[in-house]
Design an enzyme around this catalytic site. Sequence first.
Site: not given
Ligand code: 5GP
Length: 111
Positions: A30-31, A92-93, A86, A99
């Site tokens: 995760d970034i 919080g998605q 999420n 994923h």
């Molecule tokens: P969500 O909030 O949808 O459950 O999770 C999305 C996740 O993707 C977040 O934790 C965010 O930090 C991560 N993320 C968003 N853009 C990128 C990216 O370009 N590369 C990586 N490795 N993670 C990302």
Amino acid sequence: MENCIFCKIIAGEIPSPRLYEDDKMIVIRDIEPKAKLHYLCIPKTHFALLSEMDEARAEVVKYCFEKIPQLASELGLQDGYRIIINQGENGGQTVHHLHIHLLGGEVLGGF
Ligand code: 5GP
Ligand code: ZN
């Protein structure tokens, strides 16, 4: 899927080192890590929500859940980890490509 950041990562259009990849899923870091170790297990099939599940998508998600424990040690998660998916706005998605978050590398706090 157009404008989906994870589809772009899967297609190699956005570079992101893969810790694991096969024909059904990838694992990347995760970034913005929320724990010492924070990975994303991303099915290669694009869909946003568990409520959009059909048989083929369910097969891929099942596969991910079989694969994750097999990969745990090599990802440094041998002492345990937390899985988060999420769902939607209240969940919080932020990326609308289903994923699985894998968090670990330390003792995580409770909810
Ligand atoms: P969500 O909030 O949808 O459950 O999770 C999305 C996740 O993707 C977040 O934790 C965010 O930090 C991560 N993320 C968003 N853009 C990128 C990216 O370009 N590369 C990586 N490795 N993670 C990302
Ligand atoms: Zn996608």
